[in-house]
Design a protein around this motif. Structure first.
Motif, PDB file in Angstrom:
ATOM      1  N   ARG A   6       0.712  -1.407  -0.101  1.00 19.78           N
ATOM      2  CA  ARG A   6       0.085   0.333  -0.052  1.00 19.78           C
ATOM      3  C   ARG A   6       0.809   0.636   0.107  1.00 19.78           C
ATOM      4  N   SER A   7       2.168   0.884   0.989  1.00 23.61           N
ATOM      5  CA  SER A   7       3.191   2.481   0.991  1.00 23.61           C
ATOM      6  C   SER A   7       3.646   2.743  -0.508  1.00 23.61           C
ATOM      7  N   GLU A   8       4.162   2.022  -0.799  1.00 24.68           N
ATOM      8  CA  GLU A   8       4.426   2.307  -2.565  1.00 24.68           C
ATOM      9  C   GLU A   8       3.894   2.257  -3.201  1.00 24.68           C
ATOM     10  N   GLY A   9       3.206   4.114  -3.970  1.00 28.33           N
ATOM     11  CA  GLY A   9       2.736   3.567  -4.976  1.00 28.33           C
ATOM     12  C   GLY A   9       2.899   2.753  -6.632  1.00 28.33           C
ATOM     13  N   GLN A  10       4.005   2.617  -6.683  1.00 30.86           N
ATOM     14  CA  GLN A  10       4.423   1.668  -7.828  1.00 30.86           C
ATOM     15  C   GLN A  10       4.268   0.317  -7.991  1.00 30.86           C
ATOM     16  N   TYR A  11       3.638   0.148  -6.719  1.00 32.37           N
ATOM     17  CA  TYR A  11       2.888  -1.302  -7.077  1.00 32.37           C
ATOM     18  C   TYR A  11       2.089  -1.694  -7.607  1.00 32.37           C
ATOM     19  N   HIS A  12       1.556  -2.507  -7.657  1.00 33.26           N
ATOM     20  CA  HIS A  12       0.180  -2.462  -8.743  1.00 33.26           C
ATOM     21  C   HIS A  12       0.578  -3.969  -9.609  1.00 33.26           C
ATOM     22  N   ASN A  13      -0.979  -5.062  -9.491  1.00 29.84           N
ATOM     23  CA  ASN A  13      -0.695  -6.157 -10.423  1.00 29.84           C
ATOM     24  C   ASN A  13      -1.380  -6.733 -11.485  1.00 29.84           C
ATOM     25  N   SER A  14      -0.921  -7.761 -12.415  1.00 28.03           N
ATOM     26  CA  SER A  14      -1.913  -7.550 -13.696  1.00 28.03           C
ATOM     27  C   SER A  14      -3.060  -7.881 -13.178  1.00 28.03           C
ATOM     28  N   THR A  15      -3.837  -8.143 -12.397  1.00 31.37           N
ATOM     29  CA  THR A  15      -4.822  -8.289 -12.184  1.00 31.37           C
ATOM     30  C   THR A  15      -5.752  -7.215 -12.704  1.00 31.37           C
ATOM     31  N   GLN A  16      -5.033  -6.052 -12.114  1.00 35.78           N
ATOM     32  CA  GLN A  16      -6.353  -4.834 -12.117  1.00 35.78           C
ATOM     33  C   GLN A  16      -5.621  -4.279 -13.242  1.00 35.78           C
ATOM     34  N   VAL A  17      -4.841  -5.036 -14.089  1.00 39.71           N
ATOM     35  CA  VAL A  17      -4.951  -3.956 -15.610  1.00 39.71           C
ATOM     36  C   VAL A  17      -6.580  -4.024 -16.688  1.00 39.71           C
ATOM     37  N   PRO A  18      -6.776  -2.731 -16.746  1.00 37.14           N
ATOM     38  CA  PRO A  18      -7.480  -3.368 -17.297  1.00 37.14           C
ATOM     39  C   PRO A  18      -7.807  -3.979 -18.876  1.00 37.14           C
ATOM     40  N   SER A  19      -8.862  -4.094 -19.093  1.00 38.72           N
ATOM     41  CA  SER A  19      -8.823  -4.751 -21.033  1.00 38.72           C
ATOM     42  C   SER A  19      -9.072  -3.425 -21.440  1.00 38.72           C
ATOM     43  N   SER A  20      -8.530  -3.703 -23.296  1.00 33.98           N
ATOM     44  CA  SER A  20      -8.716  -2.991 -23.904  1.00 33.98           C
ATOM     45  C   SER A  20      -9.200  -3.273 -25.031  1.00 33.98           C
ATOM     46  N   PHE A  21     -10.809  -2.236 -25.469  1.00 33.00           N
ATOM     47  CA  PHE A  21     -11.438  -2.704 -26.577  1.00 33.00           C
ATOM     48  C   PHE A  21     -10.901  -2.695 -28.364  1.00 33.00           C
ATOM     49  N   VAL A  22     -11.041  -2.604 -29.292  1.00 36.84           N
ATOM     50  CA  VAL A  22     -10.540  -2.464 -29.863  1.00 36.84           C
ATOM     51  C   VAL A  22     -11.429  -2.941 -31.175  1.00 36.84           C
ATOM     52  N   PHE A  23     -12.480  -1.652 -32.109  1.00 32.10           N
ATOM     53  CA  PHE A  23     -13.399  -2.166 -32.831  1.00 32.10           C
ATOM     54  C   PHE A  23     -13.114  -1.769 -34.353  1.00 32.10           C
ATOM     55  N   GLY A  24     -13.134  -2.991 -35.481  1.00 30.61           N
ATOM     56  CA  GLY A  24     -12.921  -2.466 -36.636  1.00 30.61           C
ATOM     57  C   GLY A  24     -13.375  -3.140 -38.255  1.00 30.61           C
ATOM     58  N   ILE A  25     -13.125  -2.031 -38.617  1.00 32.85           N
ATOM     59  CA  ILE A  25     -14.205  -2.774 -40.097  1.00 32.85           C
ATOM     60  C   ILE A  25     -12.663  -3.120 -41.254  1.00 32.85           C
ATOM     61  N   ARG A  26     -12.879  -4.257 -41.357  1.00 35.53           N
ATOM     62  CA  ARG A  26     -12.322  -4.138 -43.054  1.00 35.53           C
ATOM     63  C   ARG A  26     -12.226  -4.180 -44.050  1.00 35.53           C
ATOM     64  N   ILE A  27     -11.917  -3.756 -45.904  1.00 39.12           N
ATOM     65  CA  ILE A  27     -13.022  -3.823 -46.485  1.00 39.12           C
ATOM     66  C   ILE A  27     -12.022  -4.313 -47.079  1.00 39.12           C
ATOM     67  N   MET A  28     -12.224  -4.596 -48.430  1.00 44.81           N
ATOM     68  CA  MET A  28     -11.200  -5.691 -49.448  1.00 44.81           C
ATOM     69  C   MET A  28     -12.192  -5.987 -50.543  1.00 44.81           C
ATOM     70  N   LEU A  29     -12.055  -4.773 -51.153  1.00 45.66           N
ATOM     71  CA  LEU A  29     -11.964  -5.134 -53.274  1.00 45.66           C
ATOM     72  C   LEU A  29     -11.396  -5.904 -54.126  1.00 45.66           C
TER      73      LEU A  29
END
Length: 599
Positions: A576-599
């Motif tokens: 708790r005292s050292e602010g630079q400590y965190h764990n990977s289970t607290q790393v938020p997920s990122s969501f990327v939405f995309g569209i690919r067009i093929m001609l």
């Protein structure tokens, strides 16, 4: 953009073009006077919510253009020609000043608005309540760019049933310009410059014969590499001829420092690969080859001018030669009942003439300057195991498990420097050089695994809604990774000196990411794919440690030196005292939405 033109039945011309423009800020505050690297931020980096203009803007543009011609002379002979251009351009500077009209006066002191622009250091007023000064900050500029022009010609000719000949030539011309500056703490007296302007030429040519007889396949080839700078560059060892850092600085700044035009360098690399079947479903293979590459551009050409002392902090060594690698590999491949392929391979790589550092210094330290040499050697041994199911109507997958052991030469001068020192006094060390005993530092064996498993619904398969197959052409791909225990160092140098035999190891880590995609046929010639990428869908627990030593000391006192990354500390307040400590289970997920067009 990609355009394919069939000029004739035997000739195809392909045009490709890509342009990318990124407008963002520096990932970090660009506040280091030792680093010339500006990193792009995708999320703001170390956020500045109250003074967003502390960090400089970073604009980067990349352009790629290529023209490829494929001509088939016959069923056994064809020619490929490529012309390409790649350019990367940087534009970095501080934002415009905050206007006086946006400021306010409090208790007789005028404050510029930190939300309206950059506040110069000499115009800022300190915040006596928070102690956080919302003015000044990094003042970095970067107008560097690189351009590469390339021409390649290759021919493949099956001139005999047992021989396939491949030959080619590759020509590359580059324009490399570094023009970066940094005012540390927004102080004009602490100016740092990184500069060079070079245009090297690289040529390579190769010939290879693929020999097939009695089920055996052998690839035997020879490659020639050529590199020429064709320009005058400074000679780092001549720095010892000057009396002081300041003399060296002003000579470099005035372009009176001794220079050399490095001679072009060549290298011939043999390549051998042999594979032969044991049964109709298995084979063994052996590969051997030499590979070379040029050291990093910064190591060869860049100069760092420190206006504060003044001194030359770094001077590139233009006469560096090839970094060489010898590669051996022995492997076995097996088709398992037509379901999947099993691959087992053992490899050994030997690196020589690897880029490393050197210090040029007077014995009385009136000159201290760093540069590059090629003294480091490395060895990598490993075992590679892979399962692959490349074909399947519903499921495809591959899983790779790799175990490696690295050895790196130890160039440290104990108690003095991490790299050797060349002095102006021949009576110091060995003929004027301080160097350590070149013993190898062997790291522990590290296992690593990764894989992808894809579930897919074939066309017109699955449940239907109003006679429409709602799941067909849908894919779900799970990407997994595994990292075994790794050797890490205690963050405190004094602890490492007092406990040289104590080793710390991390706990294993695992993680999963997911991609969902769906294909659509809009028209006969127009196809579309919609997808969603989810990173960090799941991660095993891992406690990241900051720069503090309490975490390591607590685990060491408990005899848990192999549990770095766990939360098994006796004193839970450490987490708790050292602010630079965190764990990977607290790393938020990122969501990327995309569209690919093929001609």
């Amino acid at each position: 953009l990609k355009i394919v033109n069939s000029l004739s039945e035997n000739t195809k011309l392909t045009l490709q073009f890509m342009n990318s423009y990124v407008k963002t800020v520096s990932r970090d505050r660009a506040g280091s006077k030792w680093s010339n690297e500006v990193k792009l931020s995708s999320s703001g980096g170390d956020s500045e919510p109250f003074y967003p203009y502390r960090k400089p803007w970073v604009d980067r543009r990349t352009s790629l253009g290529a023209l490829k011609l494929l001509h088939v002379f016959s069923a056994t002979r064809y020619l490929e020609t490529d012309l390409s251009f790649f350019g990367s351009y940087w534009d970095t500077d501080k934002y415009g000043d905050s206007p006086e009209s946006a400021g306010r006066t409090y208790a007789g002191t005028f404050y510029f608005d930190p939300q309206s622009g950059y506040i110069p250091r000499d115009l800022g007023a300190p915040d006596n309540v928070s102690g956080y000064n919302m003015f000044g900050g990094a003042s970095s500029t970067d107008n560097s760019y690189s351009e590469r022009y390339r021409a390649r010609v290759s021919m493949t000719d099956q001139f005999h049933p047992a021989h396939e000949l491949k030959t080619g030539v590759d020509f590359r011309y580059s324009k490399l310009v570094e023009n970066r500056s940094h005012l540390h703490d927004d102080d004009p007296a602490q100016l740092f410059l990184w500069q060079f302007d070079v245009a090297p030429v690289e040529i390579s040519a190769y010939v290879q014969d693929k020999i097939e007889f009695l089920g055996m396949v052998a690839n035997i080839g020879l490659r020639w590499d050529y590199y020429s700078l064709n320009d005058e560059r400074n000679v780092p060892i001549k720095s010892l001829d000057y009396a002081t850092d300041a003399d060296l600085f002003y000579a470099t700044k005035a372009d009176t420092f001794p220079t050399v035009n490095p001679k072009p360098i060549n290298y011939f690399s043999p390549r051998i690969g042999i594979a032969f079947p044991i049964t109709t479903n298995s084979k063994v293979y052996f590969n051997y080859g030499h590979f070379v590459q040029i050291p990093q551009t910064e190591a060869m050409y860049s100069s760092t001018l420190d206006f504060n002392r003044p001194r030359i902090q770094w001077m590139g060594e233009p006469e560096l030669s090839w970094q060489k690698t010898s590669n051996f590999e022995l492997g076995y491949d097996q088709n398992v009942y037509g379901w999947f392929q099993l691959h087992i391979g053992a490899f050994y790589r030997d690196y020589t003439n690897a880029q490393s550092g050197i210090v040029y210094a007077h014995a009385n330290q009136t000159i201290v300057m760093e540069s590059a040499v090629q003294r480091e050697t490395r060895e990598i041994r490993g075992l590679d195991i892979e399962f692959r199911k490349a074909i399947g109507r519903f499921v495809t997958c591959f899983f790779n498990f790799n175990i490696t052991q690295n050895s790196v030469s130890n160039l440290e001068v104990p108690g003095i420097s991490q790299i050797p020192i060349i002095t102006d006094n021949p009576n110091v060390g060995i003929n004027g050089e301080l160097r350590g005993v070149p013993l190898p530092n062997t790291t522990e064996i590290t296992p690593y695994g990764r894989g992808v498993i894809t579930f897919k619904a074939p066309e017109n398969w699955g449940p239907r809604l109003w006679d429409y197959p709602i799941l067909h052409k849908t894919r779900a791909s799970f990407r997994v990774y595994y990292t075994g225990s790794q050797l890490v160092r205690h963050p405190d140098g004094t602890f490492r000196e007092n406990h040289p035999d104590v080793k710390f190891y991390t706990i294993p880590r695992m993680g999963v990411s997911l991609r969902l995609s769906r294909s659509f046929a809009v028209t006969k010639d127009l196809k579309m794919e919609a997808y969603m990428d989810i990173s960090n869908l799941w991660n095993s627990f891992y406690q990241y440690a900051g720069v503090g030593t309490d975490y390591y000391n607590d685990l060491y006192a408990q005899g848990k030196t192999d549990r770095i990354g766990s939360d098994e500390v006796k004193n839970k307040l450490i987490l708790r005292s050292e602010g630079q400590y965190h764990n990977s289970t607290q790393v938020p997920s990122s969501f990327v939405f995309g569209i690919r067009i093929m001609l």
